[in-house]
Design a protein around this motif. Structure first.
Motif, PDB file in Angstrom:
ATOM      1  N   ASN A   5       0.855  -1.192   0.000  1.00  0.00           N
ATOM      2  CA  ASN A   5       0.000   0.000   0.000  1.00  0.00           C
ATOM      3  C   ASN A   5       0.888   1.237   0.000  1.00  0.00           C
ATOM      4  O   ASN A   5       2.109   1.144   0.176  1.00  0.00           O
ATOM      5  CB  ASN A   5      -0.961  -0.005   1.197  1.00  0.00           C
ATOM      6  N   ASN A   6       0.281   2.382  -0.173  1.00  0.00           N
ATOM      7  CA  ASN A   6       1.029   3.650  -0.183  1.00  0.00           C
ATOM      8  C   ASN A   6       0.361   4.682   0.719  1.00  0.00           C
ATOM      9  O   ASN A   6       0.409   5.879   0.459  1.00  0.00           O
ATOM     10  CB  ASN A   6       1.129   4.184  -1.610  1.00  0.00           C
ATOM     11  N   PHE A   7      -0.249   4.211   1.801  1.00  0.00           N
ATOM     12  CA  PHE A   7      -1.037   5.085   2.663  1.00  0.00           C
ATOM     13  C   PHE A   7      -0.261   6.322   3.123  1.00  0.00           C
ATOM     14  O   PHE A   7      -0.774   7.438   3.085  1.00  0.00           O
ATOM     15  CB  PHE A   7      -1.532   4.321   3.892  1.00  0.00           C
ATOM     16  N   ILE A   8       0.957   6.123   3.594  1.00  0.00           N
ATOM     17  CA  ILE A   8       1.705   7.247   4.155  1.00  0.00           C
ATOM     18  C   ILE A   8       2.016   8.296   3.092  1.00  0.00           C
ATOM     19  O   ILE A   8       2.181   9.482   3.408  1.00  0.00           O
ATOM     20  CB  ILE A   8       3.004   6.758   4.834  1.00  0.00           C
ATOM     21  N   PHE A   9       2.041   7.911   1.817  1.00  0.00           N
ATOM     22  CA  PHE A   9       2.438   8.838   0.771  1.00  0.00           C
ATOM     23  C   PHE A   9       1.308   9.768   0.325  1.00  0.00           C
ATOM     24  O   PHE A   9       1.539  10.694  -0.439  1.00  0.00           O
ATOM     25  CB  PHE A   9       3.021   8.084  -0.419  1.00  0.00           C
ATOM     26  N   PHE A  10       0.065   9.526   0.778  1.00  0.00           N
ATOM     27  CA  PHE A  10      -0.968  10.537   0.565  1.00  0.00           C
ATOM     28  C   PHE A  10      -1.514  11.054   1.893  1.00  0.00           C
ATOM     29  O   PHE A  10      -2.451  11.835   1.925  1.00  0.00           O
ATOM     30  CB  PHE A  10      -2.104  10.049  -0.352  1.00  0.00           C
TER      31      PHE A  10
ATOM     32  N   SER B  97       6.433  18.062   3.298  1.00  0.00           N
ATOM     33  CA  SER B  97       7.389  17.420   4.199  1.00  0.00           C
ATOM     34  C   SER B  97       8.451  16.599   3.489  1.00  0.00           C
ATOM     35  O   SER B  97       9.376  16.087   4.137  1.00  0.00           O
ATOM     36  CB  SER B  97       6.650  16.518   5.192  1.00  0.00           C
ATOM     37  N   LYS B  98       8.297  16.439   2.171  1.00  0.00           N
ATOM     38  CA  LYS B  98       9.251  15.649   1.380  1.00  0.00           C
ATOM     39  C   LYS B  98       9.399  14.263   2.019  1.00  0.00           C
ATOM     40  O   LYS B  98       8.428  13.544   2.149  1.00  0.00           O
ATOM     41  CB  LYS B  98      10.563  16.399   1.233  1.00  0.00           C
ATOM     42  N   GLY B  99      10.612  13.889   2.444  1.00  0.00           N
ATOM     43  CA  GLY B  99      10.789  12.553   3.013  1.00  0.00           C
ATOM     44  C   GLY B  99      10.891  12.533   4.519  1.00  0.00           C
ATOM     45  O   GLY B  99      11.159  11.484   5.112  1.00  0.00           O
ATOM     46  N   GLU B 100      10.667  13.683   5.162  1.00  0.00           N
ATOM     47  CA  GLU B 100      10.858  13.753   6.606  1.00  0.00           C
ATOM     48  C   GLU B 100       9.846  12.914   7.379  1.00  0.00           C
ATOM     49  O   GLU B 100      10.146  12.418   8.464  1.00  0.00           O
ATOM     50  CB  GLU B 100      10.813  15.207   7.075  1.00  0.00           C
TER      51      GLU B 100
END
Length: 476
Positions: free
Chosen positions: A276-281, A287-290
């Protein structure tokens, strides 16, 4: 030729392995093959799980959390569909609801195909318990797909066998009562089969208590409180589940909880189709990659969402669930200044994959849900004193130890609603809870939403109305 969308799918299957997740990838199998072993039938069963991933990657968030008072769109979000859904401007052209419909019916198609193969075969299983487990899983999954369709759209076409495209166009919407009756029937069959298969259960698969718990949710939705009380009590008395002492452990992908969690959609970092990609949306869009820990993977700013301030304010300062559920990042805003950003942190587990793949399982049914549903049922049955004990179990774990003795039925009902919101925020329960309790219009209008009674149901996708001549829901 007229065709329902779920008739034209390519059937997805998985290969065989000793691990359930490895049995659950989106790979294909030649349908001309005949099933000649327990393992081949089990692989067929695994294909019935696959559409759950697509449903719970983004679609269910949009039709439950974003639609409710739990989530807003981040300023970077330019997704017209999400905006319309959030502001109750949905139409029959909604891509989100079409995706929900299509994926649910893909799941139903896979279930029907599997049931036909197992029940229509003269193959003798080497392990009859595996046959019962397989049948129980598929009946559970078909019930789950229809339950989600019913809660969204009301009455939908009931397709219970493999059919051709010509037959499909003749199947019209069944009343919602018939849909729920079929869900209950499927779950009853699932319970019967799974009760014989405890010795061959595998973590990640549908289980006996999952089927019983889902049946309790269905009865609660139907307001059949006596039946809900009976089946939910069975889960509690089984002793197979309990509350983890640490709320955060429920959402730790390195531990994969199967004790408090009765059933979840399985995800893994091992491959794109399993992740999944939950954290990426959910991460703040600047915040970029922080927050994500992956600066090389872009945040999906066009679909980025965030907790509402209303939800944030609903947490008591002593509530131990807050830091697990809602994270805070301080950093650059879009104007070059500094600001505080809150985000959904439940699905922010450690990531080891090189790409933006996350392995957080998505919970569908947890033991705390069983406890709070049971409390709601007891309260509706005027057993408020008993109900308080089950609410207290959930609150105690959250560090909320106030004395609840003496609460009225009305007050306890509102407290249960609040506890469900806080306990299950970002787990796709809130909208359905508000609709079930009849509070959706009041709550959403208080937030300034222009919502009408008919918008409690979603629009039937326009292609289904046009091609299959299905009746549209009022207001669309």
């Amino acid at each position: 030729m007229k065709k329902l969308i779920y008739i034209t799918i390519i059937f997805l299957m998985s290969s065989c392995s000793n691990e359930f997740l490895d049995l659950y990838p989106e790979t294909s199998l030649n349908e001309s093959n005949f099933y000649k072993s327990d393992e081949e039938f089990i692989s067929l069963v695994n294909g019935s799980y696959i559409p759950l991933r697509n449903l719970n990657k983004t679609v269910m968030w949009d039709v439950s959390e974003v639609k409710s008072d739990n989530m807003d769109l981040q300023p970077s979000n330019t997704n017209i569909e999400q905006s319309r859904n959030e502001n109750f401007l949905m139409s029959s052209s909604s891509i989100v609801h079409k995706s929900l419909w299509d994926n649910a019916y893909k799941g139903i198609y896979n279930c029907n195909k599997t049931l036909n193969a197992i029940e229509g075969s003269d193959y003798t299983w080497n392990n009859e318990f595996l046959k019962d487990r397989s049948l129980g899983e598929v009946y559970f999954l078909r019930a789950l797909y229809y339950f989600e369709l019913g809660r969204q759209f009301g009455g939908v076409p009931l397709v219970l066998t493999e059919i051709n495209s010509q037959d499909a166009v003749n199947i019209k919407r069944s009343p919602i009562q018939d849909v729920y009756q079929q869900v209950v029937s499927d779950l009853t069959l699932a319970i019967d089969h799974l009760s014989k298969a405890n010795d061959v259960h595998e973590n990640g698969r549908a289980s006996l208590t999952a089927a019983q718990g889902l049946l309790g949710r269905v009865y609660l939705t139907q307001k059949d409180f006596s039946k809900a009380e009976s089946i939910l009590n069975t889960v509690i008395k089984s002793g197979k589940h309990g509350l983890l002492s640490n709320y955060a452990d429920v959402f730790n992908p390195s531990k994969k909880d199967y004790y408090e969690t009765l059933f979840s959609v399985q995800f893994s970092e091992s491959a794109a189709e399993l992740a999944n990609n939950f954290i990426f949306f959910n991460a703040p869009y600047t915040s970029k990659g922080e927050v994500t820990g992956r600066p090389n993977v872009a945040i999906q700013v066009n679909i980025a969402i965030k907790p509402t301030q209303n939800l944030i304010n609903s947490f008591n300062e002593n509530d131990l669930r807050f830091t697990t559920s809602i994270g805070k990042w301080t950093g650059s805003d879009e104007k070059g200044g500094t600001a505080d950003y809150f985000y959904c942190a439940k699905y922010k587990g450690p990531q080891t994959a090189i790409l933006g793949w996350s392995g957080d399982n998505f919970p569908i049914l947890r033991y705390s849900d069983i406890l709070l549903m049971y409390a709601e049922v007891l309260n509706e049955l005027n057993r408020t004193g008993e109900a308080i004990n089950y609410v207290k179990m959930v609150r105690d774990r959250a560090g909320l130890t106030e004395n609840l003795v003496g609460l009225s039925k009305v007050d306890l009902g509102l407290l249960i609603e609040k506890e469900r919101r806080l306990e299950f925020c970002f787990e796709n329960h809130r909208w359905f809870d508000l609709v079930r309790t009849g509070r959706a219009l009041e709550v959403m209008k208080a937030l300034g939403k222009d919502i009408k009674q008919e918008q409690l149901l979603a629009p039937i996708p326009g292609d289904q109305v046009l091609i299959n001549n299905l009746e549209q829901n009022p207001g669309y």
